[in-house]
Design a protein around this motif. Structure first.
Motif, PDB file in Angstrom:
ATOM      1  N   MET A 163      22.383 -75.830  45.702  1.00  0.00           N
ATOM      2  CA  MET A 163      22.323 -74.309  46.028  1.00  0.00           C
ATOM      3  C   MET A 163      20.839 -74.154  46.513  1.00  0.00           C
ATOM      4  O   MET A 163      21.071 -73.164  47.494  1.00  0.00           O
ATOM      5  N   LEU A 164      20.097 -74.783  46.084  1.00  0.00           N
ATOM      6  CA  LEU A 164      18.752 -74.212  46.996  1.00  0.00           C
ATOM      7  C   LEU A 164      18.649 -74.954  47.983  1.00  0.00           C
ATOM      8  O   LEU A 164      18.170 -74.330  49.233  1.00  0.00           O
ATOM      9  N   GLY A 165      19.328 -76.056  48.620  1.00  0.00           N
ATOM     10  CA  GLY A 165      19.508 -76.275  49.885  1.00  0.00           C
ATOM     11  C   GLY A 165      20.255 -75.223  50.664  1.00  0.00           C
ATOM     12  O   GLY A 165      19.640 -74.917  52.099  1.00  0.00           O
ATOM     13  N   TRP A 166      21.176 -74.769  50.425  1.00  0.00           N
ATOM     14  CA  TRP A 166      21.807 -73.689  51.061  1.00  0.00           C
ATOM     15  C   TRP A 166      20.902 -72.422  51.217  1.00  0.00           C
ATOM     16  O   TRP A 166      21.019 -71.886  52.219  1.00  0.00           O
ATOM     17  N   ALA A 167      20.202 -72.213  50.249  1.00  0.00           N
ATOM     18  CA  ALA A 167      19.357 -70.903  50.308  1.00  0.00           C
ATOM     19  C   ALA A 167      18.250 -71.149  51.400  1.00  0.00           C
ATOM     20  O   ALA A 167      17.915 -70.476  52.277  1.00  0.00           O
ATOM     21  N   LEU A 168      17.833 -72.461  51.583  1.00  0.00           N
ATOM     22  CA  LEU A 168      16.865 -72.775  52.740  1.00  0.00           C
ATOM     23  C   LEU A 168      17.303 -72.845  54.033  1.00  0.00           C
ATOM     24  O   LEU A 168      16.998 -72.285  54.943  1.00  0.00           O
ATOM     25  N   VAL A 169      18.799 -73.174  54.057  1.00  0.00           N
ATOM     26  CA  VAL A 169      19.331 -73.420  55.255  1.00  0.00           C
ATOM     27  C   VAL A 169      19.558 -71.907  55.694  1.00  0.00           C
ATOM     28  O   VAL A 169      19.539 -71.214  57.093  1.00  0.00           O
ATOM     29  N   PHE A 170      20.006 -70.765  54.846  1.00  0.00           N
ATOM     30  CA  PHE A 170      20.213 -69.405  55.268  1.00  0.00           C
ATOM     31  C   PHE A 170      18.756 -68.730  55.632  1.00  0.00           C
ATOM     32  O   PHE A 170      18.750 -67.986  56.577  1.00  0.00           O
ATOM     33  N   ALA A 171      17.686 -69.377  54.877  1.00  0.00           N
ATOM     34  CA  ALA A 171      16.309 -68.670  55.150  1.00  0.00           C
ATOM     35  C   ALA A 171      16.126 -69.151  56.619  1.00  0.00           C
ATOM     36  O   ALA A 171      15.517 -68.293  57.357  1.00  0.00           O
ATOM     37  N   LYS A 217      18.389 -64.777  49.757  1.00  0.00           N
ATOM     38  CA  LYS A 217      17.834 -64.321  48.623  1.00  0.00           C
ATOM     39  C   LYS A 217      18.739 -64.519  47.466  1.00  0.00           C
ATOM     40  O   LYS A 217      18.430 -64.669  46.321  1.00  0.00           O
ATOM     41  N   ILE A 218      20.033 -64.240  47.313  1.00  0.00           N
ATOM     42  CA  ILE A 218      21.056 -64.142  46.508  1.00  0.00           C
ATOM     43  C   ILE A 218      21.047 -65.624  45.978  1.00  0.00           C
ATOM     44  O   ILE A 218      21.338 -65.894  44.823  1.00  0.00           O
ATOM     45  N   LEU A 219      21.413 -66.489  46.833  1.00  0.00           N
ATOM     46  CA  LEU A 219      21.513 -67.988  46.294  1.00  0.00           C
ATOM     47  C   LEU A 219      20.207 -68.438  45.778  1.00  0.00           C
ATOM     48  O   LEU A 219      20.340 -69.039  44.675  1.00  0.00           O
ATOM     49  N   PHE A 220      19.159 -68.026  46.131  1.00  0.00           N
ATOM     50  CA  PHE A 220      18.072 -68.472  45.375  1.00  0.00           C
ATOM     51  C   PHE A 220      17.838 -67.900  44.058  1.00  0.00           C
ATOM     52  O   PHE A 220      17.285 -68.692  43.320  1.00  0.00           O
ATOM     53  N   VAL A 221      18.083 -66.816  43.910  1.00  0.00           N
ATOM     54  CA  VAL A 221      18.182 -66.069  42.505  1.00  0.00           C
ATOM     55  C   VAL A 221      19.099 -66.935  41.591  1.00  0.00           C
ATOM     56  O   VAL A 221      18.796 -67.037  40.422  1.00  0.00           O
ATOM     57  N   ILE A 222      20.170 -67.126  42.372  1.00  0.00           N
ATOM     58  CA  ILE A 222      21.329 -67.730  41.501  1.00  0.00           C
ATOM     59  C   ILE A 222      20.722 -69.250  41.176  1.00  0.00           C
ATOM     60  O   ILE A 222      20.902 -69.551  39.813  1.00  0.00           O
ATOM     61  N   PHE A 223      20.034 -69.872  41.863  1.00  0.00           N
ATOM     62  CA  PHE A 223      19.246 -70.972  41.735  1.00  0.00           C
ATOM     63  C   PHE A 223      18.455 -70.972  40.467  1.00  0.00           C
ATOM     64  O   PHE A 223      18.410 -71.712  39.533  1.00  0.00           O
ATOM     65  N   LEU A 224      17.382 -69.964  40.594  1.00  0.00           N
ATOM     66  CA  LEU A 224      16.415 -69.938  39.494  1.00  0.00           C
ATOM     67  C   LEU A 224      17.127 -69.388  38.370  1.00  0.00           C
ATOM     68  O   LEU A 224      16.711 -70.077  37.260  1.00  0.00           O
TER      69      LEU A 224
END
Length: 57
Positions: free
Chosen positions: A1-9, A32-39
């Motif tokens: 999940m964090l990997g996908w957030a970094l890819v989209f960023a 942002k949405i993926l990062f919040v879900i990760f957290l």
């Protein structure tokens, strides 16, 4: 999940640099949405492991 957030960023940064404002905004929102879900999942995992008596780290 964090990997996908970094890819989209990263995609948002590249799209913004190239002038694609709409795509950059969309990618930043998804990141942002993926990062919040990760957290949320990370904190939930820590809480569950703490209640079960396991090490959280």
């Amino acid at each position: 999940m964090l990997g996908w957030a970094l890819v989209f960023a990263l995609m948002a940064l590249v799209a913004g640099f190239l002038g694609f404002a709409g795509l950059a905004g969309f990618a930043a929102t998804v990141a942002k949405i993926l990062f919040v879900i990760f957290l949320v999942l990370l904190v939930a995992t820590f809480v569950v492991r703490a209640f079960r008596g396991r090490s959280v780290l």
